[in-house]
Design a protein around this motif. Structure first.
Motif, PDB file in Angstrom:
ATOM      1  N   ALA A 107      -0.737  -5.606  -2.718  1.00  0.00           N
ATOM      2  CA  ALA A 107      -0.579  -4.157  -2.579  1.00  0.00           C
ATOM      3  C   ALA A 107      -1.921  -3.481  -2.365  1.00  0.00           C
ATOM      4  O   ALA A 107      -2.054  -2.566  -1.531  1.00  0.00           O
ATOM      5  CB  ALA A 107       0.118  -3.587  -3.823  1.00  0.00           C
ATOM      6  N   ASP A 108      -2.936  -3.918  -3.102  1.00  0.00           N
ATOM      7  CA  ASP A 108      -4.269  -3.327  -2.953  1.00  0.00           C
ATOM      8  C   ASP A 108      -4.857  -3.649  -1.581  1.00  0.00           C
ATOM      9  O   ASP A 108      -5.415  -2.769  -0.908  1.00  0.00           O
ATOM     10  CB  ASP A 108      -5.179  -3.858  -4.055  1.00  0.00           C
ATOM     11  N   GLN A 109      -4.708  -4.880  -1.160  1.00  0.00           N
ATOM     12  CA  GLN A 109      -5.282  -5.324   0.104  1.00  0.00           C
ATOM     13  C   GLN A 109      -4.713  -4.573   1.300  1.00  0.00           C
ATOM     14  O   GLN A 109      -5.444  -4.237   2.245  1.00  0.00           O
ATOM     15  CB  GLN A 109      -5.043  -6.828   0.262  1.00  0.00           C
ATOM     16  N   PHE A 110      -3.421  -4.285   1.262  1.00  0.00           N
ATOM     17  CA  PHE A 110      -2.765  -3.640   2.398  1.00  0.00           C
ATOM     18  C   PHE A 110      -2.541  -2.137   2.187  1.00  0.00           C
ATOM     19  O   PHE A 110      -1.832  -1.498   2.963  1.00  0.00           O
ATOM     20  CB  PHE A 110      -1.443  -4.343   2.710  1.00  0.00           C
ATOM     21  N   GLY A 111      -3.153  -1.592   1.143  1.00  0.00           N
ATOM     22  CA  GLY A 111      -3.095  -0.153   0.926  1.00  0.00           C
ATOM     23  C   GLY A 111      -1.705   0.377   0.649  1.00  0.00           C
ATOM     24  O   GLY A 111      -1.353   1.475   1.109  1.00  0.00           O
TER      25      GLY A 111
END
Length: 264
Positions: A107-111
């Motif tokens: 989730a963090d990586q793909f915003g």
């Protein structure tokens, strides 16, 4: 048009219930996300389940099927590393499954944000629900998320990307609600077993199969799955002394009966 709801969909019972409830009952557009694990034994079965669910939804509710938007797929092997989130997870891993580490990194990586993780009610002291229960708040949209006042804590940093809509109902409640709103037949197309047999039957011994049986949906295992469940369960001596087992209850009643006879 209503706001698009975002749901992490696995093709399993809980997430499928949520997707169908949003489409059939609330008539909301739903964007589903699926993370492909190429090494997951049940991958093909989950794909088939989601395909069957979409097709049956279109046949039964053609006027609503367009609300279920095309699924967005991600490859788990594309998920990178995040030292901070891994450290947060390490402090909670005694109570959490390993998937929550890479889900937060994904989730963090793909915003991504406000992705619904569908987690049924549980009375266990381990698992995601027990970890997040005291950190949740509800916003004006009805979303339950991690309260911002906990910002900086491991729980907040791991789970603030997600929303939690149905943490207060059991699997059997989902079955009842689905029957009331006439989508139980579609819900039954969902898949759960992590180690299906060569003949595409539930194995009865993996954790999702065990959980399915324990949570009151044992009929979904079928004859083979239920047989393997009991063989697996009763092959472990410690289970004879599980306070929640029928065997324990029987042994306890025999002990009490014998004690009464001796006393008399």
């Amino acid at each position: 048009m209503s706001e698009v709801k975002k749901v992490l969909w696995t093709g399993g019972w809980d997430s499928t219930f949520r997707v169908l409830y949003l489409v059939v009952v609330e008539k909301c557009p739903v964007q589903t996300f699926y993370i492909i694990d190429p090494f997951r034994w049940s991958l093909v079965h989950e794909f088939k389940a989601m395909s069957n669910i979409k097709r049956t939804l279109k046949q039964k509710y053609p006027e609503l099927s367009a609300l279920l938007l095309p699924t967005l797929y991600f490859d788990k092997t594309d998920v990178g590393e995040n030292l901070h989130l891994s450290v947060c997870y390490d402090g909670l891993k005694e109570r959490l499954g390993g998937q929550y580490e890479w889900l937060s990194i994904w989730a963090d990586q793909f915003g991504l944000s406000e992705i619904e993780l569908v987690i049924e009610r549980s009375d266990s002291v381990v698992g995601c629900r027990s970890v997040i229960a005291n950190y949740l708040s509800e916003d004006e949209k009805g979303y339950r998320g991690i309260d911002a006042k906990f910002k900086g804590t491991p729980v907040y940093d791991l789970f603030h990307y997600f929303a939690f809509a149905i943490t207060d109902i059991y699997k059997v409640d989902m079955r009842r609600i689905a029957a009331e709103h006439d989508f139980a037949d579609i819900l039954n197309l969902s898949w759960f077993c992590h180690r299906p047999t060569f003949f595409s039957k539930p194995c009865g011994t993996c954790n999702p199969c065990k959980n399915t049986y324990v949570k009151g949906l044992g009929d979904r295992l079928g004859p083979y799955g239920k047989c393997m469940y009991f063989l697996n369960y009763y092959s472990k001596p410690k289970n004879y002394f599980d306070k929640n087992s029928r065997t324990f209850s029987f042994l306890k009643s025999m002990k009490n009966s014998l004690a009464r006879k001796i006393a008399s």
